[in-house]
Design an enzyme around this catalytic site. Structure first.
Site, short mmCIF file in Angstrom:
data_model
loop_
_atom_site.label_atom_id
_atom_site.label_comp_id
_atom_site.label_asym_id
_atom_site.label_seq_id
_atom_site.Cartn_x
_atom_site.Cartn_y
_atom_site.Cartn_z
N ASP A 69 51.19 -0.92 24.57
CA ASP A 69 52.19 0.10 24.95
C ASP A 69 53.45 -0.56 25.49
O ASP A 69 54.55 -0.06 25.28
CB ASP A 69 51.62 1.01 26.05
CG ASP A 69 50.48 1.84 25.54
OD1 ASP A 69 50.32 1.97 24.32
OD2 ASP A 69 49.73 2.38 26.38
N GLU B 218 47.29 8.57 21.13
CA GLU B 218 46.86 8.22 22.50
C GLU B 218 46.66 9.52 23.27
O GLU B 218 46.84 10.61 22.72
CB GLU B 218 47.91 7.36 23.21
CG GLU B 218 47.96 5.93 22.72
CD GLU B 218 48.54 4.96 23.74
OE1 GLU B 218 48.85 5.38 24.87
OE2 GLU B 218 48.70 3.77 23.38
N HIS C 147 51.28 -10.99 33.44
CA HIS C 147 51.06 -9.55 33.61
C HIS C 147 49.59 -9.22 33.82
O HIS C 147 49.15 -8.09 33.61
CB HIS C 147 51.67 -8.76 32.45
CG HIS C 147 53.12 -8.45 32.74
ND1 HIS C 147 54.02 -9.44 33.06
CD2 HIS C 147 53.80 -7.28 32.80
CE1 HIS C 147 55.20 -8.88 33.30
NE2 HIS C 147 55.09 -7.58 33.15
P1 FAD Z 1 48.95 -13.57 31.40
O1 FAD Z 1 48.70 -12.52 32.40
O2 FAD Z 1 49.96 -14.57 31.73
O3 FAD Z 1 47.58 -14.30 30.99
C1 FAD Z 1 46.40 -13.55 30.79
C2 FAD Z 1 45.24 -14.47 30.47
O4 FAD Z 1 45.46 -15.09 29.19
C3 FAD Z 1 45.09 -15.64 31.46
O5 FAD Z 1 43.74 -15.98 31.57
C4 FAD Z 1 45.85 -16.75 30.79
O6 FAD Z 1 45.40 -18.03 31.19
C5 FAD Z 1 45.56 -16.49 29.31
N1 FAD Z 1 46.66 -16.89 28.44
C6 FAD Z 1 47.97 -16.59 28.55
N2 FAD Z 1 48.65 -17.13 27.52
C7 FAD Z 1 47.74 -17.77 26.76
C8 FAD Z 1 47.81 -18.53 25.55
N3 FAD Z 1 48.96 -18.73 24.91
N4 FAD Z 1 46.67 -19.05 25.05
C9 FAD Z 1 45.49 -18.86 25.67
N5 FAD Z 1 45.36 -18.17 26.82
C10 FAD Z 1 46.48 -17.63 27.34
N6 FAD Z 1 47.11 -4.44 27.38
C11 FAD Z 1 46.84 -3.77 26.26
O7 FAD Z 1 45.94 -4.14 25.52
N7 FAD Z 1 47.55 -2.67 25.91
C12 FAD Z 1 48.59 -2.23 26.64
O8 FAD Z 1 49.21 -1.23 26.29
C13 FAD Z 1 48.93 -2.93 27.83
N8 FAD Z 1 49.97 -2.56 28.57
C14 FAD Z 1 50.26 -3.25 29.71
C15 FAD Z 1 51.36 -2.86 30.47
C16 FAD Z 1 51.69 -3.53 31.62
C17 FAD Z 1 52.89 -3.12 32.43
C18 FAD Z 1 50.86 -4.60 32.05
C19 FAD Z 1 51.16 -5.30 33.34
C20 FAD Z 1 49.77 -5.00 31.31
C21 FAD Z 1 49.46 -4.33 30.13
N9 FAD Z 1 48.39 -4.71 29.33
C22 FAD Z 1 48.13 -4.03 28.18
C23 FAD Z 1 47.52 -5.80 29.72
C24 FAD Z 1 47.97 -7.10 29.09
O9 FAD Z 1 47.63 -7.14 27.72
C25 FAD Z 1 47.26 -8.28 29.75
O10 FAD Z 1 47.45 -8.25 31.12
C26 FAD Z 1 47.77 -9.59 29.18
O11 FAD Z 1 46.95 -10.62 29.64
C27 FAD Z 1 49.15 -9.83 29.69
O12 FAD Z 1 49.78 -10.79 28.92
P2 FAD Z 1 50.56 -11.97 29.60
O13 FAD Z 1 51.29 -12.58 28.48
O14 FAD Z 1 51.35 -11.59 30.78
O15 FAD Z 1 49.30 -12.88 30.02
#
Ligand code: FAD
Length: 519
Positions: A153, A266, A90
């Protein structure tokens, strides 16, 4: 083995033989999990942002920390392979991708840990780094009646993905971001070492990994603080026409003691018109209610503000809820008549954005790009930001939510890798753009750049959240006086710059080859 991988990496002709290579590598690695060829159409080459696509060499579905350690050690024995943990993909700007590298799908480990831990009168849950927060919520509440205190969120994000950034929502003013609500991690470092860390054990790794953008280790397990889950939530929105009144009330609420304020605070900006995505219809919580614009003064500008709050309660508290909520609302100066409220279960409240996303997917035109921009802006500059960015550059909206709400810096731990602007009150701003029929994605990316460039030009005290930069200079500026600590942590825990190449902070240096006779 080394020569073999070198050939795969450097020799394009080898692509036709990748099926053989997959099975050979899988056997050599002795993986408990599985491994697939990288493909441009595969999961690992995409993310939510939809702005970047790169082809990895292999997508690995590990069974746990041991597998991840083997993969990292394998990469360390080559001259150029990198490793990206992918949570739920994400990210917006390819942060979880690895061009020609090894992408680890953390979701395959999601069920490895789930242990409820009462320790000295407090409660914790051990969960996998690859677990989705929505599953942590539903399992914790239904089995134990407890829940984490600090959320995002949207909950289809992984524990490891949000802890690598911060994890912010309307509870953060009270409990800090998710990174302030973890007491222990199990991490696979860039050296392939499986290490347990906490505030007192391997503390530099612990604080480095929290908000560390995946640079120092892969989080395979996290111990999260819990609180007793309420049964219900009163969820309320009130509207303001003046930014100063909106911020004064929001700051008042976030600075009250626990028990003397709402449990969630918020806010968002919306357009003073009937646009279905950006305007009045985006405010009511109950689809049966309509926004009545006659309450808005004639002198109001083209944008308005909405404060969104929530009050937790148990079913047995119900008779006293009205008194408590009305007492708090009575201290706010929103536009009379522009209040919307509903009572929903606690899990339904926390899953509200997941539900909205399902509806958009069901009715919408499918997955388009999402050129989102997230920033932290210091209270000292937020009026200037509102005047220039919201009231001028974005006066017609962004085709999606424009969030803005205050956080308290003292609830964040300075020892983590997250960086914030100065001052106790800091606003998070999130421009959550959807682009089904609006301007081209290039225009929106350019507008994001214009906003960031303006912030830099006028010397605004701000930091990007979920940062994305291309040059070392930009990263140095982003981290400021924390840059040398970040670099030292990289040298200690991932000296060959193997991890999270999609963040574009460090590059693998081919001179750092570790020669090994066999893998
Ligand atoms: P990924 O996108 O898969 O990874 C993000 C980064 O973290 C990459 O660099 C990856 O290599 C690294 N990573 C992933 N897993 C691990 C692990 N286990 N150990 C070490 N590194 C790792 N953020 C907020 O703070 N508050 C919100 O309310 C919020 N809402 C969101 C809503 C949506 C619809 C979206 C798309 C994003 C939102 N985000 C929010 C942002 C979100 O927190 C970040 O994009 C987060 O990185 C997404 O998590 P993911 O698991 O998909 O990580």
């Amino acid at each position: 083995m080394i020569a073999y991988l070198g050939r795969i990496v450097h020799d394009n002709d080898a692509e036709s033989k990748l099926d053989d290579d997959v099975s050979t590598i899988s056997k050599s690695l002795d993986l408990q999990g599985s491994i697939e060829n990288g493909d441009v159409s595969s999961l690992a080459s995409k993310d939510f942002g939809g702005l970047y696509s790169v082809k990895p060499l292999f997508l690995i579905k590990p069974s746990g920390a041991e597998d991840i350690s083997r993969v990292v050690k394998l990469a360390s024995r080559t001259s150029n392979l990198t490793v990206a943990a992918r949570g739920n993909g994400h990210s917006i700007n390819g942060q979880a991708m690895a061009e020609g590298g090894l992408v680890i799908d953390m979701r395959s480990t999601e069920k490895n840990h789930f242990e409820f831990l009462p320790i000295n009168g407090s409660h914790y849950i051990d969960v996998s780094g690859g677990a989705l927060w929505e599953d942590v919520l539903t399992r914790c509440v239904s089995r134990y009646g407890y829940a984490p205190r600090s959320w995002t969120d949207y909950l289809s994000l992984t524990v490891g993905g949000t802890l690598s950034n911060a994890g912010v929502s309307g509870q953060a003013f009270r409990y800090g971001p998710q990174t302030s609500n973890v007491t222990e991690l199990e991490v696979v470092t860039g050296k392939g070492e499986i290490t347990v860390c906490s505030e007192t054990l391997n503390s530099e790794l612990f604080f480095g990994v929290l908000g560390g953008l995946g640079q120092f280790g892969v989080i395979t397990r996290a111990r999260i603080k819990l609180q007793q889950a309420p049964d219900m939530v009163r969820w309320i929105r009130v509207v303001y026409s003046e930014f100063e009144e909106f911020t004064r009330d929001a700051e008042f609420l976030v600075t009250q003691k626990e028990g003397e304020s709402f449990d969630y605070v918020e806010g968002f900006v919306f357009c003073n018109n009937d646009d279905p995505f950006n305007g009045w219809p985006s405010v009511p919580l109950d689809p049966g209610h309509e926004f009545n614009p006659t309450h808005i003064s004639q002198t109001a500008g083209s944008i308005l503000y909405c404060l969104e709050v929530a009050f937790h309660y148990r079913n047995s508290d119900h008779p006293t809820v009205d008194t408590a909520v009305n007492g708090l609302l009575g201290r706010l100066r929103f536009v009379e008549g522009l209040k919307s409220q509903v009572d929903v279960s606690y899990t339904k409240f926390l899953l509200r954005v997941n539900r909205a996303e399902e509806q958009v997917k069901a009715n919408g035109p499918g997955d388009g790009p999402h050129p989102w921009l997230n920033l932290f802006v210091s209270k000292s500059d937020v009026v200037n930001f509102d005047r220039t960015v919201f009231k001028t550059m974005l006066k017609d909206g962004v085709g999606g939510p424009m969030l803005i709400y205050p956080l308290l810096r003292s609830k964040w731990d300075d020892r983590t890798s997250v960086v914030l602007p100065e001052g106790e009150i800091v606003y998070i701003v999130a421009l959550l753009r959807f682009v089904p029929n609006g301007p081209s994605v290039e225009k929106l990316v350019a507008q994001n750049r214009e906003i960031v460039n303006w912030c830099i030009k006028v010397g605004l005290d701000f930091k990007l959240y979920l940062p994305h930069y291309q040059s070392k200079g930009d990263w140095e500026r982003h981290f400021g006086n924390r840059w040398s600590r970040f670099v030292e942590r990289k040298a200690s825990f991932d000296p060959m710059a193997i991890l999270a190449p999609g963040q574009n902070i460090f590059r693998r240096d081919p001179s750092n080859i570790i020669i090994s006779r066999e893998f």
